[in-house]
Motif scaffolding. Sequence first.
Motif, mmCIF file in Angstrom:
data_model
loop_
_atom_site.group_PDB
_atom_site.id
_atom_site.type_symbol
_atom_site.label_atom_id
_atom_site.label_comp_id
_atom_site.label_asym_id
_atom_site.label_seq_id
_atom_site.Cartn_x
_atom_site.Cartn_y
_atom_site.Cartn_z
ATOM 1 N N GLU A 131 0.784 -1.250 -0.039
ATOM 2 C CA GLU A 131 -0.009 0.026 -0.102
ATOM 3 C C GLU A 131 0.888 1.268 -0.037
ATOM 4 O O GLU A 131 1.665 1.336 0.805
ATOM 5 C CB GLU A 131 -0.986 -0.210 1.064
ATOM 6 C CG GLU A 131 -1.943 1.129 1.064
ATOM 7 C CD GLU A 131 -2.802 1.109 2.425
ATOM 8 O OE1 GLU A 131 -3.308 1.873 2.704
ATOM 9 O OE2 GLU A 131 -2.781 0.030 3.366
ATOM 10 N N GLY A 132 0.511 2.115 -0.916
ATOM 11 C CA GLY A 132 1.295 3.399 -1.096
ATOM 12 C C GLY A 132 2.610 3.200 -1.797
ATOM 13 O O GLY A 132 3.043 4.608 -2.116
ATOM 14 N N ALA A 133 2.898 2.252 -2.297
ATOM 15 C CA ALA A 133 3.994 2.150 -3.428
ATOM 16 C C ALA A 133 3.783 2.955 -4.711
ATOM 17 O O ALA A 133 4.736 3.737 -5.190
ATOM 18 C CB ALA A 133 4.713 0.561 -3.373
ATOM 19 N N ALA A 134 2.688 2.463 -5.157
ATOM 20 C CA ALA A 134 2.401 3.122 -6.516
ATOM 21 C C ALA A 134 2.009 4.771 -6.426
ATOM 22 O O ALA A 134 2.465 5.676 -7.373
ATOM 23 C CB ALA A 134 1.178 2.296 -7.262
ATOM 24 N N GLU A 135 1.396 4.882 -5.365
ATOM 25 C CA GLU A 135 1.154 6.338 -5.024
ATOM 26 C C GLU A 135 2.415 7.278 -4.923
ATOM 27 O O GLU A 135 2.687 8.267 -5.467
ATOM 28 C CB GLU A 135 0.123 6.867 -3.994
ATOM 29 C CG GLU A 135 -0.009 8.119 -3.651
ATOM 30 C CD GLU A 135 -0.658 8.134 -1.933
ATOM 31 O OE1 GLU A 135 -1.137 9.456 -1.886
ATOM 32 O OE2 GLU A 135 -1.092 7.454 -1.431
ATOM 33 N N ARG A 136 3.424 6.639 -4.296
ATOM 34 C CA ARG A 136 4.705 7.192 -4.057
ATOM 35 C C ARG A 136 5.567 7.354 -5.653
ATOM 36 O O ARG A 136 5.943 8.310 -5.687
ATOM 37 C CB ARG A 136 5.496 6.386 -3.235
ATOM 38 C CG ARG A 136 5.313 6.972 -1.383
ATOM 39 C CD ARG A 136 5.733 5.853 -0.601
ATOM 40 N NE ARG A 136 5.669 6.378 0.796
ATOM 41 C CZ ARG A 136 4.663 5.931 1.505
ATOM 42 N NH1 ARG A 136 3.260 5.766 0.605
ATOM 43 N NH2 ARG A 136 4.448 6.498 2.710
ATOM 44 N N ALA A 137 5.321 6.297 -6.301
ATOM 45 C CA ALA A 137 5.889 6.282 -7.572
ATOM 46 C C ALA A 137 5.272 7.667 -8.481
ATOM 47 O O ALA A 137 6.094 8.189 -9.286
ATOM 48 C CB ALA A 137 5.813 5.234 -8.447
ATOM 49 N N ARG A 138 3.988 7.653 -8.467
ATOM 50 C CA ARG A 138 3.351 8.764 -8.997
ATOM 51 C C ARG A 138 3.734 10.341 -8.742
ATOM 52 O O ARG A 138 4.204 11.109 -9.472
ATOM 53 C CB ARG A 138 1.783 8.539 -8.858
ATOM 54 C CG ARG A 138 0.989 7.381 -9.804
ATOM 55 C CD ARG A 138 -0.413 7.635 -9.861
ATOM 56 N NE ARG A 138 -0.895 7.388 -8.597
ATOM 57 C CZ ARG A 138 -1.057 6.231 -8.059
ATOM 58 N NH1 ARG A 138 -0.925 5.146 -8.724
ATOM 59 N NH2 ARG A 138 -1.803 6.073 -6.885
ATOM 60 N N ASP A 139 3.879 10.315 -7.500
ATOM 61 C CA ASP A 139 4.237 11.583 -6.803
ATOM 62 C C ASP A 139 5.822 11.684 -7.123
ATOM 63 O O ASP A 139 6.127 13.032 -7.627
ATOM 64 C CB ASP A 139 4.294 11.560 -5.112
ATOM 65 C CG ASP A 139 2.782 11.685 -4.735
ATOM 66 O OD1 ASP A 139 1.805 12.061 -5.421
ATOM 67 O OD2 ASP A 139 2.574 11.231 -3.417
ATOM 68 N N HIS A 140 6.742 10.976 -7.253
ATOM 69 C CA HIS A 140 8.017 11.109 -7.621
ATOM 70 C C HIS A 140 8.041 11.661 -9.107
ATOM 71 O O HIS A 140 8.755 12.479 -9.540
ATOM 72 C CB HIS A 140 8.757 9.808 -7.524
ATOM 73 C CG HIS A 140 10.126 9.817 -8.186
ATOM 74 N ND1 HIS A 140 11.273 10.268 -7.740
ATOM 75 C CD2 HIS A 140 10.652 9.263 -9.274
ATOM 76 C CE1 HIS A 140 12.308 10.248 -8.318
ATOM 77 N NE2 HIS A 140 11.998 9.496 -9.281
#
Length: 204
Positions: A124-133
């Motif tokens: 959870e949160g990995a894809a969101e962090r990638a998008r933010d990056h």
Amino acid sequence: MDLDLSALPARERILLTAHDLFYADGIRATGIDRVIAASAVTKVTFYRHFPSKDDLVRAFLDHRHARWMAWFVDALGRRGAHERSGDAQALLLLADVMAEWFTDPVFRGCAFINAVAEVGGSVEGAAERARDHKREMVEVIADLLPTTLPQRMALAQAAAIGIDGAIVKAQMGGAELVREAVEDLRRLLRALADAAAPTSPPSR
């Protein structure tokens, strides 16, 4: 690992160790026991700071984001990006910046592309962090372009997609592929810079 971690607090030591192992060998291939052993901490200490591997993965991605973005901005600055801000031809600096990264002996591609491929659907949160990056990378690229340019964000997005493609190609390994990745990216960036150039009105 060039940095001597022995004097660092336990949490930082664990995180920096995990960073290097996750990036070099992959998240799934790196077990918690290996991180604990390489960090020289006990299991009790590890789980006090990171209750699960997922927590460590999220912390790794946060750390990697801050570390990579600081390098990216600095690498552009060392090539005069600040002085050329607003000049669309400054986009070409991105090829030189990527060449610096691709030829680093520890280069293993984009940690965020790798993480999404490995655990994007399970942590959870990995894809969101990638998008933010990636979103922040686009914002830095957009700062190279004239603020009055109507298609500024679209061109920055296109440059970012080109960078991601070059990263994947360079990650396949070999000096020849790295050279091709940089030159392919340079051609794309030149086309984008030319597209951003103001057009002269037709002569009467």
